[in-house]
Design a protein around this motif. Structure first.
Motif, PDB file in Angstrom:
ATOM      1  N   ASP A 178       0.838  -1.189   0.000  1.00 29.76           N
ATOM      2  CA  ASP A 178       0.000   0.000   0.000  1.00 29.76           C
ATOM      3  C   ASP A 178       0.878   1.245   0.000  1.00 29.76           C
ATOM      4  O   ASP A 178       2.095   1.158   0.121  1.00 29.76           O
ATOM      5  N   ARG A 179       0.228   2.388  -0.119  1.00 33.70           N
ATOM      6  CA  ARG A 179       0.860   3.692   0.051  1.00 33.70           C
ATOM      7  C   ARG A 179       0.302   4.298   1.327  1.00 33.70           C
ATOM      8  O   ARG A 179      -0.898   4.214   1.582  1.00 33.70           O
ATOM      9  N   LEU A 180       1.160   4.893   2.126  1.00 32.37           N
ATOM     10  CA  LEU A 180       0.749   5.466   3.392  1.00 32.37           C
ATOM     11  C   LEU A 180       0.701   6.987   3.277  1.00 32.37           C
ATOM     12  O   LEU A 180       1.677   7.608   2.850  1.00 32.37           O
ATOM     13  N   TYR A 181      -0.436   7.562   3.656  1.00 33.97           N
ATOM     14  CA  TYR A 181      -0.667   8.996   3.545  1.00 33.97           C
ATOM     15  C   TYR A 181      -0.984   9.591   4.910  1.00 33.97           C
ATOM     16  O   TYR A 181      -1.537   8.919   5.776  1.00 33.97           O
ATOM     17  N   SER A 182      -0.674  10.868   5.061  1.00 33.08           N
ATOM     18  CA  SER A 182      -1.145  11.650   6.200  1.00 33.08           C
ATOM     19  C   SER A 182      -2.114  12.690   5.640  1.00 33.08           C
ATOM     20  O   SER A 182      -2.098  13.003   4.453  1.00 33.08           O
ATOM     21  N   TYR A 183      -2.954  13.229   6.520  1.00 26.25           N
ATOM     22  CA  TYR A 183      -3.993  14.167   6.078  1.00 26.25           C
ATOM     23  C   TYR A 183      -4.036  15.371   7.005  1.00 26.25           C
ATOM     24  O   TYR A 183      -3.808  15.269   8.198  1.00 26.25           O
ATOM     25  N   THR A 184      -4.361  16.526   6.414  1.00 30.20           N
ATOM     26  CA  THR A 184      -4.577  17.740   7.192  1.00 30.20           C
ATOM     27  C   THR A 184      -5.766  18.494   6.615  1.00 30.20           C
ATOM     28  O   THR A 184      -6.076  18.370   5.418  1.00 30.20           O
ATOM     29  N   VAL A 185      -6.421  19.235   7.483  1.00 24.65           N
ATOM     30  CA  VAL A 185      -7.454  20.180   7.045  1.00 24.65           C
ATOM     31  C   VAL A 185      -7.103  21.497   7.731  1.00 24.65           C
ATOM     32  O   VAL A 185      -6.861  21.537   8.939  1.00 24.65           O
TER      33      VAL A 185
END
Length: 187
Positions: A178-185
């Motif tokens: 898989d690919r690992l992502y982080s998220y921000t808003v």
């Protein structure tokens, strides 16, 4: 459920920047980023709530043993000073370290190859591939399967470009999980 939980969190925390699946520390066996291919509903919910994702890591695994890889003839294996549960493999030449790797001891049959490094003046001689073979031998001896993470978020040509590392791991039989992502808003 993911939509409701994310909307609630964003509402409660709206006065500040909200982060999801951020790396708070050095890598650990427990994933600290979102495996986007395996969590499509969570990705959709985050994006619908205004989060923006950033690719951080490539998550890969390989079957062991890896008999086609070369090995370094004289590798010292000791405790990793930064993590007593890990092992540092070190190859020396003329009193200097020319290649090293760090592996994590298996947890539930899974061992982690944390990193491999070859000294700049020793590159191009196959030491990285041979150190990889030695590290995978060590994991095999511990009864583990191997996983690793590649921080390939930098563009080609950047000082952190991991194209060569990705080629090395792919040629050694690692496949992407898989690919690992982080998220921000933003606030």
């Amino acid at each position: 459920m993911a939509d409701a939980l994310i909307r609630h969190a964003v509402t409660v925390l709206s006065a500040r920047r909200v982060e999801a699946f951020q790396f708070a520390s050095a890598l650990s066996l427990g994933l600290e980023a979102l495996p986007v291919g395996h969590r499509a509903a969570t990705v959709r919910a985050l994006e619908q709530a205004g989060f923006t994702g950033k690719r951080l890591w490539r998550y890969m695994r390989a079957d062991l043993p890896a008999p086609t890889l070369p090995r370094l003839p004289h590798v010292h294996i000791g405790h990793d000073p930064s993590d007593r549960s890990g092992r540092r493999l070190e190859a020396r030449h003329d009193g200097s370290t020319v290649a090293e790797a760090v592996i994590g001891l298996p947890f539930q049959g899974v061992g982690v190859l944390w990193w491999i490094e070859v000294a700049a003046d020793a590159r191009g001689r196959g030491l990285g591939r041979a150190m990889l073979g030695s590290a995978l031998d060590a994991l095999t001896g511990l009864g583990a399967e191997a996983i690793l993470y590649v921080d390939d978020d930098a563009p080609p040509g950047h000082e952190r470009d991991r194209s060569a590392a990705n080629r090395l791991y792919e040629r050694a039989g690692f496949t992407e999980i898989d690919r690992l992502y982080s998220y921000t808003v933003p606030s």
